[in-house]
Scaffold this motif. Structure first.
Motif, PDB file in Angstrom:
ATOM      1  N   HIS A  65       0.852  -1.193   0.000  1.00  0.00           N
ATOM      2  CA  HIS A  65       0.000   0.000   0.000  1.00  0.00           C
ATOM      3  C   HIS A  65       0.889   1.245   0.000  1.00  0.00           C
ATOM      4  N   LEU A  66       0.361   2.315  -0.550  1.00  0.00           N
ATOM      5  CA  LEU A  66       1.086   3.586  -0.568  1.00  0.00           C
ATOM      6  C   LEU A  66       0.161   4.689  -0.080  1.00  0.00           C
ATOM      7  N   LYS A  67       0.630   5.472   0.890  1.00  0.00           N
ATOM      8  CA  LYS A  67      -0.126   6.646   1.336  1.00  0.00           C
ATOM      9  C   LYS A  67       0.603   7.873   0.823  1.00  0.00           C
ATOM     10  N   THR A  68      -0.098   8.680   0.054  1.00  0.00           N
ATOM     11  CA  THR A  68       0.560   9.792  -0.635  1.00  0.00           C
ATOM     12  C   THR A  68      -0.371  10.994  -0.719  1.00  0.00           C
ATOM     13  N   ASN A  69       0.234  12.169  -0.925  1.00  0.00           N
ATOM     14  CA  ASN A  69      -0.624  13.334  -1.205  1.00  0.00           C
ATOM     15  C   ASN A  69      -0.904  13.454  -2.706  1.00  0.00           C
ATOM     16  N   GLY A  70      -0.281  12.619  -3.490  1.00  0.00           N
ATOM     17  CA  GLY A  70      -0.598  12.524  -4.916  1.00  0.00           C
ATOM     18  C   GLY A  70       0.101  13.526  -5.807  1.00  0.00           C
ATOM     19  N   THR A  71       0.747  14.517  -5.222  1.00  0.00           N
ATOM     20  CA  THR A  71       1.266  15.608  -6.043  1.00  0.00           C
ATOM     21  C   THR A  71       2.454  15.200  -6.911  1.00  0.00           C
ATOM     22  N   ARG A  72       3.108  14.105  -6.561  1.00  0.00           N
ATOM     23  CA  ARG A  72       4.284  13.670  -7.336  1.00  0.00           C
ATOM     24  C   ARG A  72       3.937  12.557  -8.324  1.00  0.00           C
ATOM     25  N   ILE A  73       2.662  12.201  -8.386  1.00  0.00           N
ATOM     26  CA  ILE A  73       2.279  11.103  -9.272  1.00  0.00           C
ATOM     27  C   ILE A  73       1.815  11.699 -10.598  1.00  0.00           C
ATOM     28  N   VAL A  74       2.786  11.905 -11.473  1.00  0.00           N
ATOM     29  CA  VAL A  74       2.514  12.538 -12.774  1.00  0.00           C
ATOM     30  C   VAL A  74       3.227  11.749 -13.872  1.00  0.00           C
ATOM     31  N   ASP A  75       2.858  12.041 -15.101  1.00  0.00           N
ATOM     32  CA  ASP A  75       3.567  11.486 -16.269  1.00  0.00           C
ATOM     33  C   ASP A  75       3.684   9.956 -16.236  1.00  0.00           C
ATOM     34  N   GLY A  76       2.566   9.290 -16.049  1.00  0.00           N
ATOM     35  CA  GLY A  76       2.585   7.827 -16.117  1.00  0.00           C
ATOM     36  C   GLY A  76       3.077   7.138 -14.863  1.00  0.00           C
ATOM     37  N   MET A  77       3.345   7.905 -13.814  1.00  0.00           N
ATOM     38  CA  MET A  77       3.855   7.305 -12.574  1.00  0.00           C
ATOM     39  C   MET A  77       2.858   6.325 -11.966  1.00  0.00           C
ATOM     40  N   ALA A  78       1.551   6.638 -12.043  1.00  0.00           N
ATOM     41  CA  ALA A  78       0.542   5.762 -11.428  1.00  0.00           C
ATOM     42  C   ALA A  78       0.571   4.383 -12.081  1.00  0.00           C
ATOM     43  N   ALA A  79       0.580   4.365 -13.411  1.00  0.00           N
ATOM     44  CA  ALA A  79       0.611   3.078 -14.129  1.00  0.00           C
ATOM     45  C   ALA A  79       1.909   2.335 -13.840  1.00  0.00           C
ATOM     46  N   ARG A  80       2.978   3.100 -13.734  1.00  0.00           N
ATOM     47  CA  ARG A  80       4.284   2.481 -13.447  1.00  0.00           C
ATOM     48  C   ARG A  80       4.264   1.810 -12.068  1.00  0.00           C
ATOM     49  N   LEU A  81       3.704   2.515 -11.087  1.00  0.00           N
ATOM     50  CA  LEU A  81       3.611   1.945  -9.737  1.00  0.00           C
ATOM     51  C   LEU A  81       2.765   0.672  -9.740  1.00  0.00           C
ATOM     52  N   ARG A  82       1.670   0.722 -10.482  1.00  0.00           N
ATOM     53  CA  ARG A  82       0.801  -0.460 -10.556  1.00  0.00           C
ATOM     54  C   ARG A  82       1.555  -1.626 -11.213  1.00  0.00           C
ATOM     55  N   ASP A  83       2.255  -1.338 -12.307  1.00  0.00           N
ATOM     56  CA  ASP A  83       3.019  -2.386 -13.004  1.00  0.00           C
ATOM     57  C   ASP A  83       4.089  -2.986 -12.092  1.00  0.00           C
ATOM     58  N   LEU A  84       4.650  -2.154 -11.236  1.00  0.00           N
ATOM     59  CA  LEU A  84       5.719  -2.637 -10.350  1.00  0.00           C
ATOM     60  C   LEU A  84       5.177  -3.454  -9.178  1.00  0.00           C
ATOM     61  N   GLY A  85       3.832  -3.464  -9.034  1.00  0.00           N
ATOM     62  CA  GLY A  85       3.264  -4.344  -8.013  1.00  0.00           C
ATOM     63  C   GLY A  85       2.504  -3.652  -6.902  1.00  0.00           C
ATOM     64  N   LEU A  86       2.346  -2.325  -6.988  1.00  0.00           N
ATOM     65  CA  LEU A  86       1.603  -1.630  -5.939  1.00  0.00           C
ATOM     66  C   LEU A  86       0.145  -2.101  -5.937  1.00  0.00           C
ATOM     67  N   THR A  87      -0.356  -2.475  -4.746  1.00  0.00           N
ATOM     68  CA  THR A  87      -1.716  -3.004  -4.641  1.00  0.00           C
ATOM     69  C   THR A  87      -2.739  -1.880  -4.541  1.00  0.00           C
ATOM     70  N   SER A  88      -2.488  -0.947  -3.644  1.00  0.00           N
ATOM     71  CA  SER A  88      -3.484   0.096  -3.418  1.00  0.00           C
ATOM     72  C   SER A  88      -2.818   1.410  -3.034  1.00  0.00           C
ATOM     73  N   MET A  89      -3.564   2.471  -3.269  1.00  0.00           N
ATOM     74  CA  MET A  89      -3.034   3.814  -3.015  1.00  0.00           C
ATOM     75  C   MET A  89      -4.052   4.601  -2.190  1.00  0.00           C
ATOM     76  N   ASP A  90      -3.584   5.206  -1.116  1.00  0.00           N
ATOM     77  CA  ASP A  90      -4.412   6.127  -0.335  1.00  0.00           C
ATOM     78  C   ASP A  90      -3.975   7.549  -0.649  1.00  0.00           C
ATOM     79  N   VAL A  91      -4.923   8.379  -1.024  1.00  0.00           N
ATOM     80  CA  VAL A  91      -4.617   9.774  -1.334  1.00  0.00           C
ATOM     81  C   VAL A  91      -5.387  10.657  -0.351  1.00  0.00           C
ATOM     82  N   SER A  92      -4.727  11.681   0.168  1.00  0.00           N
ATOM     83  CA  SER A  92      -5.373  12.560   1.149  1.00  0.00           C
ATOM     84  C   SER A  92      -6.055  13.732   0.470  1.00  0.00           C
TER      85      SER A  92
END
Lengths: 345, 89
Positions: free
Chosen positions: A92-119
């Motif tokens: 799991h990843l807890k983030t404010n989301g501001t650094r997840i740009v330019d395909g980073m979300a898909a990259r994280l998912r491909d690398l195995g991230l299960t879930s993301m919490d955004v505030s």
């Protein structure tokens, strides 16, 4: 009482099955209620974190939550997610989301991230941006959540209810439902890890908390029926910190939870398993019972109470007591459920 | 199914605890524990074909080929149905 399978496996492993890993205290936002405002620490290196992940796997840990600060300020986050995935963690990843740009979300998912919490703190972008001190952060968080959800990951938006945003809860639930996200609402403000009580000034009142909880009940995203019917035995344990999960801080210190500053050890000096198994700190937590506070045993909303020993310890130096916030939250739940009050306290 | 190869779903978590495999599927957050035989088969999925797993089971437990085949097939079918194991492309 019969144990769940998770509890039986935890007993067999002899250690918590979840770890909350605070990778950094650094953050690019300036939320005034932040509980870990200490910016700089001697952070564990990439190699130290990788080695620790292996130790956690060997001990039987299944889940790791990478959090911060803002964990994406660590340049090696992608590497750490990949390593955790290689070691077969649920990540799991807890983030404010501001650094997840330019395909980073898909990259994280491909690398195995299960879930993301955004505030998110408001459905109003200006109010959110003003509170966190960074223009554009609302849009960035929403875009990050949408992108990770589109990549097939689970997304939860976390909203801390405060005195200025509590009335927005129904709107936040609408926003989350429209985007397919889960919504996590938390009504408890906590002191900082350094013991500064300043964040408590944002605690929402009973009159605003109760309707916020009621909104969650009506939409079926929260159920308190199990709690409401619960009768607290005096011998019942109050808290599972250190038992279900432990927290690893950026410098390797291990705490039972994010707000209870009792060091269990440091992974730089001691292997993870040796720290968590038979920990005297955990034993101290196991020994906190409802009967330690007689007023709680006779309280008619004790079943609706999540008494927090960490907050009691910070407020009074005694983990066996309770704080007004415990009472406030239990009372708000009772009011949201429309329960008649007959307090024994 | 004999010559087929399977692999463990890369999104699940598993650990060997007290000699038994414990699996968690994050999609439903369900935990499953395997018995000794199940643990043995599960550990070989991904590195061995179904045929090879059957042969190893026969040798280890001194059972008939038919019985070993049935046990392995049934186990893999359950794992596939639960989404814990997927056929190799």
């Amino acid at each position: 009482m019969s144990l769940s399978l998770w509890e039986r496996v935890r007993e067999a492993a002899g250690c918590p099955l979840s770890v909350i890993f605070v990778l950094t205290n650094r953050c690019n936002l300036r939320c005034p209620h932040c509980y870990c405002p200490k910016p700089e620490t001697d952070e564990l290196s990439t190699g130290e974190v990788s080695q620790l992940l292996q130790q956690m796997k060997d001990a039987g840990v299944f889940r790791v939550t990478f959090t911060g600060g803002e964990p994406l300020l660590r340049e090696d986050l992608l590497e750490l997610v990949a390593e955790a995935h290689r070691l077969r963690f649920i990540i799991h990843l807890k983030t404010n989301g501001t650094r997840i740009v330019d395909g980073m979300a898909a990259r994280l998912r491909d690398l195995g991230l299960t879930s993301m919490d955004v505030s998110l703190y408001s459905v109003n972008k200006d109010a959110h941006d003003r509170f966190v001190g960074a223009e554009g952060s609302f849009d960035a968080a929403v875009n990050a959540a949408d992108a990770f959800w589109a990549a097939g990951g689970d997304v939860q938006v976390n909203m801390t209810i405060m005195n200025w945003n509590a009335r927005e809860v129904p709107l936040m639930l609408d926003l989350c439902a429209a985007h397919g996200w889960k919504c996590g609402i938390d009504g408890r403000m906590t002191a900082t890890q350094q013991g500064d009580a300043a964040p408590l000034q944002y605690q929402a009142s009973l009159d605003t908390l109760a309707p916020a909880i009621e909104a969650q009940l009506h939409r079926g995203i929260l159920s308190l029926d199990g709690m409401a019917s619960c009768i607290r035995s005096g011998e019942e344990q109050v808290c599972s910190a250190g038992i279900e999960a432990v927290v690893i801080l950026p410098d390797g210190e291990v705490w039972p939870c994010l707000t209870l500053p009792w060091s269990m050890g440091n992974v730089r000096h001691t292997p993870f398993r040796n720290i968590v198994v038979n920990s005297p700190v955990v034993e101290r937590i196991r020994n906190i019972r409802w009967a330690d506070s007689p007023a709680c045993v006779t309280c008619d909303v004790a079943g609706l109470c999540n008494r927090c020993p960490a907050e009691a310890f910070r407020a009074h130096g005694d983990e066996k007591g309770f704080t007004p916030t415990d009472c406030l939250l239990a009372e708000a739940r009772a009011r949201a459920m429309g329960l008649p009050r007959d307090r024994g306290r | 199914m004999e010559n087929m190869r399977y692999e463990i779903n890369p999104r699940i978590a598993y650990r060997k605890i007290d000699g038994r495999m414990v699996i968690v599927n994050p999609q439903n957050d369900e935990m499953m524990t395997l018995n000794e035989t199940g643990s043995l088969i599960f550990e070989r999925i991904g590195t061995m074909s179904v045929d090879a797993i059957v042969n190893e089971l026969r040798n280890l437990f001194e059972v008939e080929a038919f019985q070993a085949q049935q046990e392995v097939d049934a186990f893999i079918r359950t794992m596939v149905d639960e989404g814990l194991v997927v056929p190799c492309p």
